[in-house]
Design a protein around this motif. Structure first.
Motif, mmCIF file in Angstrom:
data_model
loop_
_atom_site.group_PDB
_atom_site.id
_atom_site.type_symbol
_atom_site.label_atom_id
_atom_site.label_comp_id
_atom_site.label_asym_id
_atom_site.label_seq_id
_atom_site.Cartn_x
_atom_site.Cartn_y
_atom_site.Cartn_z
ATOM 1 N N LEU A 145 0.830 -1.212 0.000
ATOM 2 C CA LEU A 145 0.000 0.000 0.000
ATOM 3 C C LEU A 145 0.858 1.254 0.000
ATOM 4 O O LEU A 145 0.618 2.193 -0.761
ATOM 5 C CB LEU A 145 -0.913 -0.002 1.222
ATOM 6 C CG LEU A 145 -2.168 -0.853 1.171
ATOM 7 C CD1 LEU A 145 -2.773 -0.974 2.550
ATOM 8 C CD2 LEU A 145 -3.177 -0.259 0.203
ATOM 9 N N ILE A 150 -1.428 -0.732 -5.380
ATOM 10 C CA ILE A 150 -2.830 -0.942 -5.772
ATOM 11 C C ILE A 150 -3.611 0.371 -5.787
ATOM 12 O O ILE A 150 -4.844 0.373 -5.827
ATOM 13 C CB ILE A 150 -3.532 -1.977 -4.880
ATOM 14 C CG1 ILE A 150 -3.662 -1.461 -3.442
ATOM 15 C CG2 ILE A 150 -2.817 -3.317 -4.919
ATOM 16 C CD1 ILE A 150 -4.729 -2.188 -2.644
ATOM 17 N N THR A 152 -5.366 3.805 -4.619
ATOM 18 C CA THR A 152 -6.116 4.287 -3.459
ATOM 19 C C THR A 152 -7.080 3.218 -2.959
ATOM 20 O O THR A 152 -7.843 2.657 -3.751
ATOM 21 C CB THR A 152 -6.914 5.542 -3.841
ATOM 22 O OG1 THR A 152 -6.023 6.525 -4.358
ATOM 23 C CG2 THR A 152 -7.665 6.098 -2.644
ATOM 24 N N PRO A 153 -7.074 2.903 -1.654
ATOM 25 C CA PRO A 153 -8.027 1.911 -1.144
ATOM 26 C C PRO A 153 -9.481 2.363 -1.319
ATOM 27 O O PRO A 153 -9.835 3.493 -1.008
ATOM 28 C CB PRO A 153 -7.661 1.806 0.339
ATOM 29 C CG PRO A 153 -6.243 2.262 0.424
ATOM 30 C CD PRO A 153 -6.121 3.332 -0.618
ATOM 31 N N HIS A 154 -10.296 1.461 -1.847
ATOM 32 C CA HIS A 154 -11.727 1.727 -2.000
ATOM 33 C C HIS A 154 -12.564 0.829 -1.087
ATOM 34 O O HIS A 154 -13.498 1.303 -0.445
ATOM 35 C CB HIS A 154 -12.157 1.500 -3.454
ATOM 36 C CG HIS A 154 -11.661 2.525 -4.405
ATOM 37 N ND1 HIS A 154 -11.839 2.443 -5.773
ATOM 38 C CD2 HIS A 154 -10.972 3.690 -4.206
ATOM 39 C CE1 HIS A 154 -11.305 3.486 -6.368
ATOM 40 N NE2 HIS A 154 -10.761 4.248 -5.451
ATOM 41 N N ASN A 192 -5.632 1.495 5.870
ATOM 42 C CA ASN A 192 -6.184 2.682 5.201
ATOM 43 C C ASN A 192 -5.516 3.899 5.813
ATOM 44 O O ASN A 192 -6.160 4.737 6.445
ATOM 45 C CB ASN A 192 -7.702 2.738 5.370
ATOM 46 C CG ASN A 192 -8.356 3.748 4.449
ATOM 47 O OD1 ASN A 192 -7.751 4.231 3.487
ATOM 48 N ND2 ASN A 192 -9.611 4.074 4.738
ATOM 49 N N ALA A 231 -13.461 5.498 1.511
ATOM 50 C CA ALA A 231 -13.338 4.046 1.523
ATOM 51 C C ALA A 231 -14.400 3.420 2.429
ATOM 52 O O ALA A 231 -14.804 3.995 3.439
ATOM 53 C CB ALA A 231 -11.945 3.636 1.990
ATOM 54 N N VAL A 251 -7.733 -5.780 0.554
ATOM 55 C CA VAL A 251 -7.836 -4.367 0.207
ATOM 56 C C VAL A 251 -7.998 -4.281 -1.306
ATOM 57 O O VAL A 251 -7.148 -4.771 -2.061
ATOM 58 C CB VAL A 251 -6.600 -3.557 0.640
ATOM 59 C CG1 VAL A 251 -6.814 -2.077 0.313
ATOM 60 C CG2 VAL A 251 -6.302 -3.744 2.115
ATOM 61 N N GLY A 253 -8.209 -1.699 -4.358
ATOM 62 C CA GLY A 253 -7.862 -0.315 -4.629
ATOM 63 C C GLY A 253 -8.127 0.086 -6.058
ATOM 64 O O GLY A 253 -8.624 -0.707 -6.872
ATOM 65 N N SER A 254 -7.778 1.329 -6.364
ATOM 66 C CA SER A 254 -8.058 1.883 -7.690
ATOM 67 C C SER A 254 -7.237 1.227 -8.787
ATOM 68 O O SER A 254 -7.582 1.313 -9.971
ATOM 69 C CB SER A 254 -7.782 3.396 -7.691
ATOM 70 O OG SER A 254 -6.437 3.663 -7.291
ATOM 71 N N ARG A 257 -5.612 -5.228 -6.164
ATOM 72 C CA ARG A 257 -6.200 -5.853 -4.980
ATOM 73 C C ARG A 257 -5.123 -6.593 -4.204
ATOM 74 O O ARG A 257 -4.220 -7.205 -4.793
ATOM 75 C CB ARG A 257 -7.292 -6.834 -5.416
ATOM 76 C CG ARG A 257 -8.015 -7.545 -4.286
ATOM 77 C CD ARG A 257 -9.140 -8.385 -4.862
ATOM 78 N NE ARG A 257 -8.628 -9.598 -5.498
ATOM 79 C CZ ARG A 257 -8.566 -10.791 -4.916
ATOM 80 N NH1 ARG A 257 -8.967 -10.941 -3.653
ATOM 81 N NH2 ARG A 257 -8.113 -11.837 -5.561
#
Length: 350
Positions: A145, A150, A152-154, A192, A231, A251, A253-254, A257
């Motif tokens: 991270l 990956i 931005t975490p969503h 996050n 998120a 996680v 992300g944008s 994963r």
């Protein structure tokens, strides 16, 4: 997470609480943490301290006061009953000892604040036992991270499925939030980085042992957390994983994963007429043995260097605030704002 540098000499450690996790930590301190030396063990139950300490080359303290007065004890590992955590953290800090406290560090934010204030005033380290941060796979996920792999975490997810409790009548009310899911909550906060929870919604029931629901037991729960960066996260727990101890995270992300955990006990799968079979870990000490040793090594080094550990009392406070918000959400039946409600909840109150 890189391994902590070893102190130039072993740090003297006293342990308070010779129960299941205390016994495991004591053995790790005596055999698997080169930077630590187990000096003494205290436990109010007759004979419990001696039974644990003496085979490990440590002494059985007469009581907590005796342990805290020992000049050879530089740091204290608190693994006593949860209700005693806050008082023991304060007492150790007043004695000038660094403090490692198993989670939670208190059952209300006021209790954790007392521990933070006491250790800050004494200038001693205050670490809390969020062992997943020291597990290689969870640490690798945080490193990925931080490297932006990956984006931005969503969406985030963390789960704990425990293989069961030996005696459900002894499980305190709200344990599923403040003792079990607090690990998942800390994991979600940690994965996050820079974000703060703004809404918490929890649902829970007694599906495993419904006969104890009237006494306050909840054994199955799902939590949803909305963060200020947009998120969304979920955490779930159950006390009825018949197949073993199951801890996993994800996680999304944008740009990709991360999938964490769920590994078998060994890299062997058996395929036969009944299908595919893999042996699974049966408990936390087995699954996270290396992580427990690593977090204790970090504590021993932090005490020797008189610095903050990588997991602090403030981390404990953040996770507990969400866990207490889960209690408030179950009581109200809807989502709550942790900043508004967490300080009003005490997990002792059923």
């Amino acid at each position: 997470m890189s391994a902590p540098l070893l102190p130039s000499r072993p740090t003297g450690i006293g342990l308070v609480g010779a129960g299941r996790i205390g016994s495991s930590h004591a053995r790790l301190l005596a055999t698997r943490v080169p930077g630590a030396r187990l000096v003494a063990v205290a436990d109010p139950r007759p004979g419990a301290a001696a039974a644990l300490a003496e085979p490990l080359g440590a002494r059985a303290a007469a009581d907590v006061e005796d342990l805290l007065a020992d000049p050879a004890v530089e740091g204290v590992v608190v693994t006593a009953s949860t209700e005693a955590h806050a008082d023991l953290v304060e007492a150790a800090a007043r004695a000038g000892k660094g403090v490692f406290c198993e989670k939670p560090a208190g059952l209300s934010l006021a209790e954790v604040d007392r521990g933070i204030a006491a250790t800050t005033a004494a200038g001693v380290p205050f670490q809390v036992g969020f062992n997943r941060r020291f597990s290689p796979e969870f640490a690798a996920a945080r490193a990925a991270l931080d490297a932006g792999r990956i984006g931005t975490p969503h969406l985030l997810r963390s789960l704990t499925r425990d293989p069961g409790q030996p005696d459900y009548s002894r499980v305190p009310p709200w344990a599923i939030f403040v003792l079990t899911l607090i690990h998942d909550i800390d994991t979600l906060l940690w994965l996050n980085p820079g974000a703060e929870p703004v809404s918490v919604y929890a649902v829970a029931d007694a599906l495993v042992a419904p006969e104890f629901k009237a006494s306050g037991l909840l054994d199955t729960a799902v939590v949803t957390i909305r963060f200020d960066n947009g998120a969304l996260a979920t955490a779930e727990a159950s006390f009825s994983a018949t197949y073993g101890y199951d801890v996993r995270g994800e996680v999304f992300g944008s740009r990709g994963r991360l999938e964490i955990g769920g590994r078998p006990r060994q890299d062997l799968a058996v395929f036969d007429a009944q299908g595919r079979h893999a042996d699974t870990p049966r408990g936390d000490v087995e699954l996270f043995g290396d992580a427990y040793a690593a977090e204790l090594a970090e504590f021993a080094t932090a005490v020797a260097e008189r610095r903050d550990p990588v997991v602090t009392g403030h981390d404990a406070r953040r996770a507990l605030a969400v866990a207490l918000s889960c209690i408030a959400s179950v009581r109200s039946g809807g989502p709550v704002d942790p900043a508004a409600v967490a300080g009003t909840v005490d997990a002792r109150q059923s």
